[in-house]
Structure formats: C-alpha cells, structure tokens
Write an enzyme that holds these catalytic residues in place. Structure first.
Site, PDB file in Angstrom:
ATOM      1  CE  LYS A  19      -1.977  -0.613   3.770  1.00  0.00           C
ATOM      2  NZ  LYS A  19      -1.642  -2.141   4.253  1.00  0.00           N
ATOM      3  NE  ARG A  93      -3.203  -0.822  10.842  1.00  0.00           N
ATOM      4  CZ  ARG A  93      -2.351  -0.515  10.029  1.00  0.00           C
ATOM      5  NH1 ARG A  93      -2.388   0.703   9.443  1.00  0.00           N
ATOM      6  NH2 ARG A  93      -1.156  -1.277   9.881  1.00  0.00           N
ATOM      7  NE  ARG A 132       7.960  -3.538   5.365  1.00  0.00           N
ATOM      8  CZ  ARG A 132       6.720  -3.127   5.530  1.00  0.00           C
ATOM      9  NH1 ARG A 132       6.339  -2.669   4.591  1.00  0.00           N
ATOM     10  NH2 ARG A 132       5.947  -3.653   6.351  1.00  0.00           N
ATOM     11  NE  ARG A 138       7.485  -0.829   9.828  1.00  0.00           N
ATOM     12  CZ  ARG A 138       6.168  -0.869   9.224  1.00  0.00           C
ATOM     13  NH1 ARG A 138       6.121  -0.539   7.984  1.00  0.00           N
ATOM     14  NH2 ARG A 138       5.193  -1.725   9.509  1.00  0.00           N
ATOM     15  NE  ARG A 149       3.017  -5.246  10.984  1.00  0.00           N
ATOM     16  CZ  ARG A 149       4.026  -5.286   9.887  1.00  0.00           C
ATOM     17  NH1 ARG A 149       5.130  -5.625  10.375  1.00  0.00           N
ATOM     18  NH2 ARG A 149       4.246  -4.723   8.763  1.00  0.00           N
TER      19      ARG A 149
HETATM   20  P1  ADP Z   1       1.594  -2.012   7.900  1.00  0.00           P
HETATM   21  O1  ADP Z   1       0.617  -1.662   6.742  1.00  0.00           O
HETATM   22  O2  ADP Z   1       2.931  -2.690   7.145  1.00  0.00           O
HETATM   23  O3  ADP Z   1       0.975  -2.970   8.781  1.00  0.00           O
HETATM   24  P2  ADP Z   1       1.773   0.412   9.130  1.00  0.00           P
HETATM   25  O4  ADP Z   1       3.154   1.443   8.929  1.00  0.00           O
HETATM   26  O5  ADP Z   1       0.833   1.030   8.203  1.00  0.00           O
HETATM   27  O6  ADP Z   1       2.280  -0.806   8.523  1.00  0.00           O
HETATM   28  O7  ADP Z   1       1.465   0.228  10.610  1.00  0.00           O
HETATM   29  C1  ADP Z   1       2.636   0.189  11.623  1.00  0.00           C
HETATM   30  C2  ADP Z   1       1.902  -0.059  13.016  1.00  0.00           C
HETATM   31  O8  ADP Z   1       1.584   1.212  13.326  1.00  0.00           O
HETATM   32  C3  ADP Z   1       0.658  -0.920  13.245  1.00  0.00           C
HETATM   33  O9  ADP Z   1       1.008  -2.305  13.188  1.00  0.00           O
HETATM   34  C4  ADP Z   1       0.083  -0.164  14.248  1.00  0.00           C
HETATM   35  O10 ADP Z   1       0.676  -0.633  15.485  1.00  0.00           O
HETATM   36  C5  ADP Z   1       0.263   1.261  14.062  1.00  0.00           C
HETATM   37  N1  ADP Z   1      -0.883   1.885  13.362  1.00  0.00           N
HETATM   38  C6  ADP Z   1      -0.728   2.546  12.044  1.00  0.00           C
HETATM   39  N2  ADP Z   1      -1.733   2.924  11.570  1.00  0.00           N
HETATM   40  C7  ADP Z   1      -2.685   2.738  12.685  1.00  0.00           C
HETATM   41  C8  ADP Z   1      -4.164   2.905  12.907  1.00  0.00           C
HETATM   42  N3  ADP Z   1      -4.859   3.560  11.859  1.00  0.00           N
HETATM   43  N4  ADP Z   1      -4.726   2.558  14.015  1.00  0.00           N
HETATM   44  C9  ADP Z   1      -4.205   1.863  14.807  1.00  0.00           C
HETATM   45  N5  ADP Z   1      -2.644   1.700  14.755  1.00  0.00           N
HETATM   46  C10 ADP Z   1      -2.265   1.899  13.604  1.00  0.00           C
END
Ligand code: ADP
Length: 191
Positions: A19, A93, A132, A138, A149
């Site tokens: 994404k 989310r 990655r 990360r 996740r």
């Molecule tokens: P990915 O899509 O690879 O899981 P992201 O960078 O979008 O990675 O998210 C990393 C982490 O940040 C998530 O696992 C969560 O802990 C937190 N996070 C990101 N966006 C949200 C959201 N909208 N609501 C709650 N937690 C979030």
C-alpha cells in the site's frame, strides 16, 4: 487558477501488500497528499513525543494504537488543508476509525471517492515483510510480529471491506506482480 477539486482515496489491504509504495506513487503523480499513519506514528516514536511513547510498545507487538489517538492525528492533518486531496495509507484500520473519518469528511464536504483494495495471498505477505525487515529498520518487520499484524488485520480491518463495499466504493486490485504491473491495475481500477 481554480482550486483543484477535493479527492479522497483510501488504500486498503493487509500488512505487506504494498500500500505504502503504491500510494506514494499515486500521490506524486496525481498531486495528492499521502497520509500514512504508520509513518506519522514512527516519526513520533523516533522523536520520543508523548504520543510516540504510548504508541511505540504497541507497534512493536503488532497491536493497534488506540482509535482516539489516530482520529486526533487525522483531524489535525486535515484541518490545515485548503482543499482535501489525500490518499490514506493505513487509516482507517477499525470500524470506529472509519465512522469517525466519515463524520470528519462530511464536515469538510469531501466524500470518499474510491477504496482500492490490494489483494495478496497470506504466505507472500509474510515473506515480503521479512524481506523488507532486512533493510527497513522496523522492529515490527519480523516473522512473529508480521503474523500478529496479519491476525489483527483479519479481526479489526477486514470488516472495513464490507463497510465500504456496501457503498460500492471498493475496487479489488490484484497485488501480485511487479510494482509497475500493480500500479497499472490501480490506475485502471480508479478510472
Ligand atoms: P503495515 O501496513 O505494514 O502493517 P503501518 O506502517 O501501516 O504498517 O503500521 C505500523 C503499525 O502502526 C501498526 O501495526 C499499528 O501498530 C500502528 N498503526 C498504524 N496505523 C494505525 C491505525 N490507523 N490505527 C491503529 N494503529 C495504527
């Protein structure tokens, strides 16, 4: 010059689906702002802000950060924009986040245009994340946290597919292939 019209795109898809990469390119090419909540949160963690101190341990475990925090972050971001031209990556989310976003967009007079959904088989997702992890730095890009996740995605984020499908906004996109191939499919799906 007329103000460019409002545009709101929400990228949906499991962790590791690509994404962020695709949203970045689309944003650059179409003059939109990409809002990645993961990037915003990681920036807070790096700077050691109170929000980062709260979010960091949850992110490391692959858990979600509380809805109210995310809603506040998004509200602040949108408040300063003259015309709302955005791509959301990683937000909403959860259903509460999606409902709050609807309220916010309604206030701003800027409805959602489309919700591309990037689809990639589970086994490939974990492999991509672990790969990655070799360079991303990360601490959640490990096999164990990636599985967590994925589980969180199934339970809390997948219901959004029905939420937006019911309004005819979801565009299914096959996320398997080269970055260019997938990008081409996204453009096609958004036509
Ligand atoms: P990915 O899509 O690879 O899981 P992201 O960078 O979008 O990675 O998210 C990393 C982490 O940040 C998530 O696992 C969560 O802990 C937190 N996070 C990101 N966006 C949200 C959201 N909208 N609501 C709650 N937690 C979030």
């Amino acid at each position: 010059m007329p103000t460019p019209s409002h545009q709101v795109i929400i990228f949906l898809g499991p962790p590791g689906a690509g994404k962020g990469t695709q949203a970045e390119r689309l944003a650059t090419e179409q003059g939109l702002l990409k809002i990645s909540t993961g990037d915003i949160l990681r920036d807070h963690v790096d700077r050691g802000t109170p929000l980062g101190v709260q979010a960091g341990p949850l992110m490391k475990l692959g858990k979600l950060v509380p809805d109210q925090i995310l809603i506040g972050v998004i509200r602040d971001r949108l408040a300063s924009m003259d015309s709302i031209r955005v791509i959301f990556d990683g937000f909403p989310r959860t259903l509460p986040q999606a409902r709050e976003l609807d309220v916010l967009l309604e206030e701003l007079g800027s409805p959602i245009n489309a919700v591309p959904l990037l689809e990639v088989p589970d086994e490939q997702l974990i492999a991509r994340i672990v790969e990655r992890g070799k360079t991303s730095g990360r601490n959640d890009d490990t096999q164990a946290v990636a599985r967590e996740r994925q589980q969180v995605y199934r339970e809390q984020t997948q219901p959004l597919i029905d939420y937006y499908s019911a309004r005819g906004q979801v565009r299914h996109v096959n996320g398997v292939g080269s970055m260019d191939e997938v990008y081409g499919r996204i453009l096609e799906a958004l036509k």
